[in-house]
Write a protein that holds these residues in place. Structure first.
Motif, PDB file in Angstrom:
ATOM      1  N   UNK A  13      41.304  68.719  11.512  1.00  0.00           N
ATOM      2  CA  UNK A  13      42.488  67.870  11.587  1.00  0.00           C
ATOM      3  C   UNK A  13      43.344  67.940  10.323  1.00  0.00           C
ATOM      4  N   UNK A  14      42.744  68.194   9.175  1.00  0.00           N
ATOM      5  CA  UNK A  14      43.525  68.261   7.953  1.00  0.00           C
ATOM      6  C   UNK A  14      44.317  69.563   7.938  1.00  0.00           C
ATOM      7  N   UNK A  15      45.639  69.449   7.840  1.00  0.00           N
ATOM      8  CA  UNK A  15      46.445  70.678   7.852  1.00  0.00           C
ATOM      9  C   UNK A  15      46.240  71.474   6.568  1.00  0.00           C
ATOM     10  N   UNK A  16      46.192  72.745   6.728  1.00  0.00           N
ATOM     11  CA  UNK A  16      46.031  73.630   5.577  1.00  0.00           C
ATOM     12  C   UNK A  16      47.341  73.696   4.807  1.00  0.00           C
ATOM     13  N   UNK A  17      47.278  73.647   3.504  1.00  0.00           N
ATOM     14  CA  UNK A  17      48.464  73.739   2.667  1.00  0.00           C
ATOM     15  C   UNK A  17      48.976  75.175   2.706  1.00  0.00           C
ATOM     16  N   UNK A  18      50.286  75.341   2.935  1.00  0.00           N
ATOM     17  CA  UNK A  18      50.810  76.709   2.937  1.00  0.00           C
ATOM     18  C   UNK A  18      50.681  77.311   1.535  1.00  0.00           C
ATOM     19  N   UNK A  19      50.382  78.581   1.521  1.00  0.00           N
ATOM     20  CA  UNK A  19      50.218  79.253   0.242  1.00  0.00           C
ATOM     21  C   UNK A  19      51.576  79.412  -0.432  1.00  0.00           C
ATOM     22  N   UNK A  20      51.566  79.376  -1.748  1.00  0.00           N
ATOM     23  CA  UNK A  20      52.796  79.582  -2.501  1.00  0.00           C
ATOM     24  C   UNK A  20      53.228  81.037  -2.314  1.00  0.00           C
ATOM     25  N   UNK A  21      54.536  81.261  -2.222  1.00  0.00           N
ATOM     26  CA  UNK A  21      54.991  82.640  -2.023  1.00  0.00           C
ATOM     27  C   UNK A  21      54.652  83.506  -3.242  1.00  0.00           C
ATOM     28  N   UNK A  22      54.394  84.759  -2.966  1.00  0.00           N
ATOM     29  CA  UNK A  22      54.112  85.693  -4.050  1.00  0.00           C
ATOM     30  C   UNK A  22      55.403  85.968  -4.817  1.00  0.00           C
ATOM     31  N   UNK A  23      55.288  86.642  -5.936  1.00  0.00           N
ATOM     32  CA  UNK A  23      56.464  86.943  -6.755  1.00  0.00           C
ATOM     33  C   UNK A  23      57.445  87.813  -5.973  1.00  0.00           C
ATOM     34  N   UNK A  24      56.935  88.742  -5.168  1.00  0.00           N
ATOM     35  CA  UNK A  24      57.809  89.611  -4.375  1.00  0.00           C
ATOM     36  C   UNK A  24      58.548  88.806  -3.327  1.00  0.00           C
ATOM     37  N   UNK A  25      57.827  87.894  -2.665  1.00  0.00           N
ATOM     38  CA  UNK A  25      58.458  87.064  -1.638  1.00  0.00           C
ATOM     39  C   UNK A  25      59.522  86.168  -2.259  1.00  0.00           C
ATOM     40  N   UNK A  26      59.231  85.592  -3.433  1.00  0.00           N
ATOM     41  CA  UNK A  26      60.206  84.726  -4.099  1.00  0.00           C
ATOM     42  C   UNK A  26      61.457  85.525  -4.468  1.00  0.00           C
ATOM     43  N   UNK A  27      61.297  86.751  -4.945  1.00  0.00           N
ATOM     44  CA  UNK A  27      62.438  87.604  -5.280  1.00  0.00           C
ATOM     45  C   UNK A  27      63.259  87.917  -4.034  1.00  0.00           C
ATOM     46  N   UNK A  28      62.598  88.222  -2.927  1.00  0.00           N
ATOM     47  CA  UNK A  28      63.307  88.514  -1.682  1.00  0.00           C
ATOM     48  C   UNK A  28      64.084  87.291  -1.186  1.00  0.00           C
ATOM     49  N   UNK A  29      63.518  86.100  -1.354  1.00  0.00           N
ATOM     50  CA  UNK A  29      64.227  84.873  -0.951  1.00  0.00           C
ATOM     51  C   UNK A  29      65.468  84.700  -1.808  1.00  0.00           C
ATOM     52  N   UNK A  30      65.354  84.957  -3.107  1.00  0.00           N
ATOM     53  CA  UNK A  30      66.526  84.861  -3.980  1.00  0.00           C
ATOM     54  C   UNK A  30      67.605  85.847  -3.565  1.00  0.00           C
ATOM     55  N   UNK A  31      67.221  87.080  -3.277  1.00  0.00           N
ATOM     56  CA  UNK A  31      68.203  88.085  -2.857  1.00  0.00           C
ATOM     57  C   UNK A  31      68.869  87.660  -1.566  1.00  0.00           C
ATOM     58  N   UNK A  32      68.085  87.162  -0.610  1.00  0.00           N
ATOM     59  CA  UNK A  32      68.641  86.704   0.660  1.00  0.00           C
ATOM     60  C   UNK A  32      69.644  85.578   0.439  1.00  0.00           C
ATOM     61  N   UNK A  33      69.277  84.609  -0.410  1.00  0.00           N
ATOM     62  CA  UNK A  33      70.171  83.481  -0.661  1.00  0.00           C
ATOM     63  C   UNK A  33      71.456  83.934  -1.342  1.00  0.00           C
ATOM     64  N   UNK A  34      71.345  84.885  -2.258  1.00  0.00           N
ATOM     65  CA  UNK A  34      72.539  85.427  -2.931  1.00  0.00           C
ATOM     66  C   UNK A  34      73.448  86.131  -1.935  1.00  0.00           C
ATOM     67  N   UNK A  35      72.847  86.906  -1.049  1.00  0.00           N
ATOM     68  CA  UNK A  35      73.650  87.608  -0.032  1.00  0.00           C
ATOM     69  C   UNK A  35      74.343  86.623   0.899  1.00  0.00           C
ATOM     70  N   UNK A  36      73.683  85.534   1.240  1.00  0.00           N
ATOM     71  CA  UNK A  36      74.302  84.519   2.107  1.00  0.00           C
ATOM     72  C   UNK A  36      75.433  83.805   1.386  1.00  0.00           C
ATOM     73  N   UNK A  37      75.285  83.627   0.072  1.00  0.00           N
ATOM     74  CA  UNK A  37      76.275  82.891  -0.696  1.00  0.00           C
ATOM     75  C   UNK A  37      77.537  83.707  -0.936  1.00  0.00           C
TER      76      UNK A  37
END
Length: 138
Positions: free
Chosen positions: A110-134
């Motif tokens: 019943x206890x939900x598993x905590x989502x894992x923190x994104x890796x450094x590569x994933x965090x960089x890709x999210x930043x690039x995506x957000x920059x492209x959207x902006x």
């Protein structure tokens, strides 16, 4: 693989060791239950029903005429009653242990598993995506 190394691999596996520990603890637990029934549970029950000791309850069958010098056959149903009560106690304790384990498993599920923190590569890709959207669309 040689027979000796194959046996060593089998004997060292966790399941075999766990089974051995369970058998040893089960034997010790059986002695505890036997003592509990014979020395604590059955005397008060015998006292309540008129001072009867269940271990002494038995039926002695008549001597076999074909073998008059042999010992008579004895049906010790009192000992069977003691063993039956021991079984009920062991079954109840095992039921309670299984019930506790099942409750712990349900709580764990019943206890939900905590989502894992994104890796450094994933965090960089999210930043690039957000920059492209902006950026303004051309």
């Amino acid at each position: 693989m040689s027979l000796v190394s194959e046996f060593r691999e089998f004997a060292i596996k966790g399941n075999v060791v766990d089974l051995a520990v369970g058998v040893i603890i089960g034997g010790a637990f059986g002695k505890i239950v036997t003592s509990l029934v014979d020395q604590i549970v059955m005397p008060p029950i015998g006292w309540l029903i008129g001072g009867i000791d269940f271990a002494d309850l038995k039926i002695t069958l008549p001597v076999n005429p074909a073998n008059p010098t042999g010992d008579p056959a004895v049906i010790e149903y009192g000992a069977f009653i003691n063993v039956l009560i021991q079984f009920v106690i062991v079954a109840f304790v095992i039921f309670m242990i299984v019930k506790l384990i099942n409750r712990l498993r349900r709580q764990e599920a019943e206890t939900p598993a905590q989502p894992e923190a994104p890796t450094a590569t994933e965090a960089l890709l999210v930043e690039i995506r957000d920059e492209l959207k902006a950026r303004p669309q051309v």
